[in-house]
Design an enzyme around this catalytic site. Structure first.
Site, PDB file in Angstrom:
ATOM      1  N   GLU A 190       0.828  -1.210   0.000  1.00 35.12           N
ATOM      2  CA  GLU A 190       0.000   0.000   0.000  1.00 35.12           C
ATOM      3  C   GLU A 190       0.861   1.258   0.000  1.00 35.12           C
ATOM      4  OE1 GLU A 190      -3.144   2.798   0.332  1.00 35.12           O
ATOM      5  OE2 GLU A 190      -2.959   0.775  -0.500  1.00 35.12           O
TER       6      GLU A 190
ATOM      7  N   HIS B 177     -12.721   3.878  -9.502  1.00 35.51           N
ATOM      8  CA  HIS B 177     -11.340   4.303  -9.283  1.00 35.51           C
ATOM      9  C   HIS B 177     -10.409   3.712 -10.347  1.00 35.51           C
ATOM     10  CE1 HIS B 177      -7.707   5.493  -7.278  1.00 35.51           C
ATOM     11  NE2 HIS B 177      -7.317   4.249  -7.057  1.00 35.51           N
TER      12      HIS B 177
ATOM     13  N   HIS C 104     -19.182 -10.607 -17.122  1.00 39.67           N
ATOM     14  CA  HIS C 104     -17.907 -10.072 -17.610  1.00 39.67           C
ATOM     15  C   HIS C 104     -17.364 -10.927 -18.743  1.00 39.67           C
ATOM     16  CE1 HIS C 104     -13.988  -8.274 -17.766  1.00 39.67           C
ATOM     17  NE2 HIS C 104     -13.392  -9.409 -17.413  1.00 39.67           N
TER      18      HIS C 104
END
Length: 308
Positions: free
Chosen positions: A57, A123, A216
């Protein structure tokens, strides 16, 4: 064109790709809270704790911070140097900055306040536009040399080809969101078989995550077929247009690799390498399609100028 500007463009594009793939890695490893609910600090510290989640992160945040400096520098420098050659440089410079900050803002808000699957999919989509803007801006920098030497052949893009370029750009972006939604709903392994969901239930989905995964896959299959149709059209009608034929060749390669990596994600049970490759190839495909949109805008402008 200034060699340093070209080098900056290549470096910035690479860092933006690292940011994009880094975001996928954060999701894949579940490291989104590796630094807790704090931003920009990591558990109250500048440097992360020595564990995998914190390091992943923190590294993603560091790459994002570096990208801000690089994109701002590239946008300003390209605006000064390339705008006299290509008028669309200003638009791309603005786009690269706007979507860069949108990407960073969404990421920060997701860390501090938490988020859901739809917002996190958004995002990734914004990150993709940010990357594509920088990629095309870099391509313009390299094209500026050819333009100065008058080596660029006049564009010819018929209505059918424009339909493929615009339609596929929009449709690919939709498919990107379905893929991001698969990741953020943890549906990647919901269907253990390919191409159908499972040998159980006659290969049809029966649960929410299975429907997400199969939705998908269906969208991705239609994407592959559409890219193949556009490629065949380019081969038949645009052999003299290297930008178009080369672009569709690259698009076909990217969508094929995208499909293969998606299959391997399932059979390898989400191996990190295949999962990141899946994001890499869709970024390449989307970048090519966005470049096509630039060519359409340029072609229409040139056609308008010739008719004046």
């Amino acid at each position: 064109m200034n060699k340093a500007l070209k080098a900056l463009g290549v470096l910035t594009t690479f860092v933006m790709l690292v940011v994009l793939i880094g975001g996928a890695l954060v999701t894949k490893t579940g490291s989104g809270l590796g630094c807790g609910r704090q931003w920009p600090l990591c558990h109250g510290r500048f440097f992360p704790e020595l564990n995998a989640a914190s390091i992943i992160e923190w590294s993603h945040r560091l790459a994002s911070g570096v990208s801000i400096v690089l994109v701002l520098s590239l946008a300003f420098w390209a605006w000064r140097k390339v705008t006299p050659v290509f008028r669309e440089t200003t638009f791309l410079a603005i786009m690269s900055i706007i979507f860069l900050f949108l990407q960073a803002l969404l990421g920060a808000l997701a860390v501090v306040f938490g988020s859901n699957a739809l917002v996190m999919a958004l995002h990734f989509g914004i990150s993709l536009i940010s990357f594509a803007s920088v990629l095309i801006l870099t391509l313009l920098i390299f094209e500026a040399d050819k333009s100065d030497k008058k080596l660029v052949k006049p564009l010819r893009i018929g209505r059918k080809m424009q339909f493929h370029m615009i339609g596929l750009s929009i449709y690919t972006y939709i498919v990107v969101y379905t893929g991001a939604y698969v990741r953020h709903t943890q549906s990647s392994l919901a269907c253990p078989d390919v191409p159908l969901c499972s040998r159980l239930h006659h290969g049809l989905p029966s649960q929410f995550q299975e429907w997400v995964q199969m939705g998908h896959r269906t969208a991705a299959l239609l994407l592959f077929i559409w890219v193949l149709i556009a490629f065949v059209h380019a081969v038949r009608s645009y052999k003299d247009q290297k930008q178009i034929l080369g672009g569709w060749t690259a698009a076909l390669v990217f969508v094929l690799l995208q499909a293969l990596s998606g299959i391997m994600v399932v059979y390898s049970e989400m191996a990190t390498g295949f999962a990141l490759a899946h994001s890499l190839f869709i970024a390449g495909l989307f970048g090519v399609l966005c470049y096509f949109l630039l060519l359409i805008a340029r072609f229409r402008y040139e056609s308008k100028q010739r008719n004046i």
